[in-house]
Scaffold this active site. Structure first.
Site, PDB file in Angstrom:
ATOM      1  N   ARG A  78      84.132   9.034  25.710  1.00 42.34           N
ATOM      2  CA  ARG A  78      83.057   9.098  24.612  1.00 42.34           C
ATOM      3  C   ARG A  78      83.338  10.138  23.388  1.00 42.34           C
ATOM      4  O   ARG A  78      83.097   9.868  22.456  1.00 42.34           O
ATOM      5  CB  ARG A  78      81.661   9.613  25.293  1.00 42.34           C
ATOM      6  CG  ARG A  78      80.390   9.639  24.177  1.00 42.34           C
ATOM      7  CD  ARG A  78      80.478   8.452  23.396  1.00 42.34           C
ATOM      8  NE  ARG A  78      79.343   8.687  22.465  1.00 42.34           N
ATOM      9  CZ  ARG A  78      79.153   8.269  21.442  1.00 42.34           C
ATOM     10  NH1 ARG A  78      79.964   7.254  20.947  1.00 42.34           N
ATOM     11  NH2 ARG A  78      78.188   8.696  20.447  1.00 42.34           N
ATOM     12  N   SER A 110      77.598  35.155  -1.854  1.00 42.13           N
ATOM     13  CA  SER A 110      77.923  36.556  -1.500  1.00 42.13           C
ATOM     14  C   SER A 110      76.614  37.393  -0.973  1.00 42.13           C
ATOM     15  O   SER A 110      75.638  37.084  -1.836  1.00 42.13           O
ATOM     16  CB  SER A 110      78.884  37.278  -2.409  1.00 42.13           C
ATOM     17  OG  SER A 110      78.835  38.606  -2.206  1.00 42.13           O
ATOM     18  N   LYS A 138      79.861  34.417  -6.927  1.00 42.47           N
ATOM     19  CA  LYS A 138      80.615  34.198  -5.982  1.00 42.47           C
ATOM     20  C   LYS A 138      80.102  32.781  -5.476  1.00 42.47           C
ATOM     21  O   LYS A 138      79.252  32.404  -5.457  1.00 42.47           O
ATOM     22  CB  LYS A 138      80.767  35.052  -4.723  1.00 42.47           C
ATOM     23  CG  LYS A 138      81.545  36.326  -4.861  1.00 42.47           C
ATOM     24  CD  LYS A 138      83.097  36.285  -5.190  1.00 42.47           C
ATOM     25  CE  LYS A 138      83.714  35.807  -3.811  1.00 42.47           C
ATOM     26  NZ  LYS A 138      83.558  36.799  -2.634  1.00 42.47           N
ATOM     27  N   ASN A 193      81.852  30.839  -2.447  1.00 41.19           N
ATOM     28  CA  ASN A 193      82.991  30.541  -1.502  1.00 41.19           C
ATOM     29  C   ASN A 193      83.308  29.386  -0.906  1.00 41.19           C
ATOM     30  O   ASN A 193      82.474  28.713  -0.545  1.00 41.19           O
ATOM     31  CB  ASN A 193      82.745  31.766  -0.535  1.00 41.19           C
ATOM     32  CG  ASN A 193      82.655  33.260  -0.823  1.00 41.19           C
ATOM     33  OD1 ASN A 193      83.408  33.923  -1.639  1.00 41.19           O
ATOM     34  ND2 ASN A 193      81.479  33.955  -0.405  1.00 41.19           N
ATOM     35  N   ARG A 216      97.067  20.604  45.031  1.00 44.57           N
ATOM     36  CA  ARG A 216      95.786  21.028  43.990  1.00 44.57           C
ATOM     37  C   ARG A 216      95.907  22.524  43.713  1.00 44.57           C
ATOM     38  O   ARG A 216      96.478  23.291  44.816  1.00 44.57           O
ATOM     39  CB  ARG A 216      94.725  20.698  44.827  1.00 44.57           C
ATOM     40  CG  ARG A 216      93.375  20.806  44.000  1.00 44.57           C
ATOM     41  CD  ARG A 216      92.057  20.381  44.555  1.00 44.57           C
ATOM     42  NE  ARG A 216      92.107  18.871  44.797  1.00 44.57           N
ATOM     43  CZ  ARG A 216      92.245  18.185  45.904  1.00 44.57           C
ATOM     44  NH1 ARG A 216      92.284  18.710  46.876  1.00 44.57           N
ATOM     45  NH2 ARG A 216      92.489  16.831  45.967  1.00 44.57           N
TER      46      ARG A 216
END
Length: 446
Positions: free
Chosen positions: A126, A279, A285, A287, A318
């Site tokens: 899955r 920021s 800023k 980012n 094992r």
């Protein structure tokens, strides 16, 4: 408090992937193991090993059982694996519904590792379907970028320095090409991973005697898994190969992220990868959070890949110390890969490419990005070493004087070169279009 950022309410949305992580939850693990127990009973009933009525009772109890998590946890700490406690709980449930004789048929001839490993394979199937869907979507997104920007000329960069013209389409094709190989690798490894684990106590199915191979075949058919040449309890190459693939795909995406971080630098500003992050103190800023996260996840998985190699060192039939290393590392690697694919899809879908900024780089370089083209143009009229020496001298003067390289070469040489025509960077993309076409053809034909 949380030990793992993947489970953190704060960091999880950045670094984790809920859909992939769900396949590694306790609930998913228990449901998968109970599914294997039910399938084992059905297979043994088909082969006449246990009564059909017992198999039906086991299947019904396995489907309805909600184990006591606290009781399982206590026994797992004692036994080193959750299967004995789970089997005991299943036996009690079957005894209540169908009697003690039916309960004794639970887990007949199997060992804990059969149940846990086969349950893991069912969950990994899955997980891989989830990752494949995202990988396919990302391939399509990058193919679109490569095709749309095949004529978007930008500086190529080697060893962090501007080199010669390339196209942004070629750069996107360069991110895409290894993902196509990663998709091929995944298709190739699935038959080596989607294997039934069924060997009994020491890998001989001795408790089932002559019926062992028949039960093995029936169980594999019920679970839609392949039968390996022999039980693989201590042969962990399939798990390690998948872990290597997870590291490869996150590494591929990390390279994409690193490129985008560099292209989005303020001084370069040739792309904007989405809205960006702010920021706490600098309002200007933006980012590149998505690309940065791709780099971090790539480095994380690269480190854990080595742990999965260590987990291959099982002792004899094992090993109780190598096995848990897989439990520690593999879920994190899968979740990191799921998160990386999600971030890459978001980045590819929101990327802004600044064509004018890319074009301006050529003017700002005073023609130095075309130095190779100039040396080859001159080499048609003089020995190549002389041409290269002339271009190198002109390049130094262009840098010092702030003049265009080609203007200086026209003054320094009488060679009949059409310097104005050579100024167009698009003339120097070589086989870039052909390379893009090859990658896109591979993406369409896969």
């Amino acid at each position: 408090m949380t030990v793992s950022p993947f489970d953190s309410a704060l960091l999880g949305p950045l670094l984790s992937d809920a859909e992939t992580a769900l396949m590694f939850s306790d609930t998913a693990a228990l449901r998968a193991m109970l599914k294997v127990e039910a399938a084992l009973a059905e297979a043994e009933a088909r082969c006449g090993v246990i009564p059909a009525a017992s198999a039906s009772a086991i299947a019904a109890a396995a489907g309805a059982l909600i184990p006591d998590a606290a009781a399982l946890a206590a026994k797992t700490a004692e036994d080193g694996v959750p299967v004995p406690a789970l089997v005991a709980a299943l036996r009690r449930a079957v005894a209540v519904s169908a009697g003690e004789e039916a309960a004794q048929a639970v887990h007949w001839g199997a060992t804990s590792q059969d149940i846990l490993d086969t349950g893991l394979v069912l969950r990994l199937r899955r997980v891989i379907a989830i990752l494949e869907d995202r990988l396919d979507a990302l391939i399509q997104a990058l193919a679109g970028l490569a095709d749309a920007h095949r004529a978007t000329v930008m500086p190529g960069r080697t060893r962090s320095q501007q080199a010669t013209p390339v196209s942004f389409g070629l750069k996107a094709a360069g991110w895409l090409a290894p993902l196509l190989r990663d998709r091929d690798r995944l298709a190739e490894l699935k038959p080596r991973l989607f294997l039934l684990s069924f060997g009994g106590a020491s890998g001989t199915l001795g408790a089932l005697g002559a019926d062992g191979v028949k039960v093995e075949a029936a169980l594999a058919e019920i679970l839609d898994l392949a039968v390996p040449p022999m039980p693989w309890h201590s042969q962990r190459d399939g798990i390690a190969e998948f872990a290597g693939w997870l590291a490869l795909v996150t590494g591929t995406l990390g390279k994409l992220g690193r490129d985008l971080c560099l292209l989005a630098q303020t001084e370069v500003a040739e792309v904007r990868p989405g809205a960006g992050g702010g920021s706490s103190t600098m309002p200007q800023k933006s980012n590149p959070v998505g690309p940065e996260t791709l780099v971090a996840l790539a480095r994380f998985n690269a480190g854990l890949a080595g742990q999965l190699q260590q987990a291959m060192l099982h002792e004899h039939e094992r090993d109780g110390s190598a096995w848990p290393v897989e439990w520690l590392a593999l879920p994190q690697m899968a979740v990191a890969a799921g998160a990386a694919l999600t971030h890459a899809l978001a980045v590819a879908g929101s990327l802004t490419v600044d064509k004018s900024r890319m074009a301006a780089q050529f003017e700002a370089s005073h023609g130095l990005l075309l130095a190779e083209a100039a040396s080859f143009a001159l080499a048609a009229h003089m020995p190549r070493p002389e041409a290269q020496a002339l271009v190198k001298e002109a390049a130094a003067k262009a840098t010092a004087a702030g003049r265009h390289l080609f203007d200086l070469l026209a003054e320094m040489s009488q060679a009949p070169v059409d310097w104005p025509a050579l100024r167009d960077p698009a003339r120097h993309l070589g086989a870039a279009d052909a390379f893009i076409d090859r990658v896109l053809t591979a993406a369409r034909n896969a």
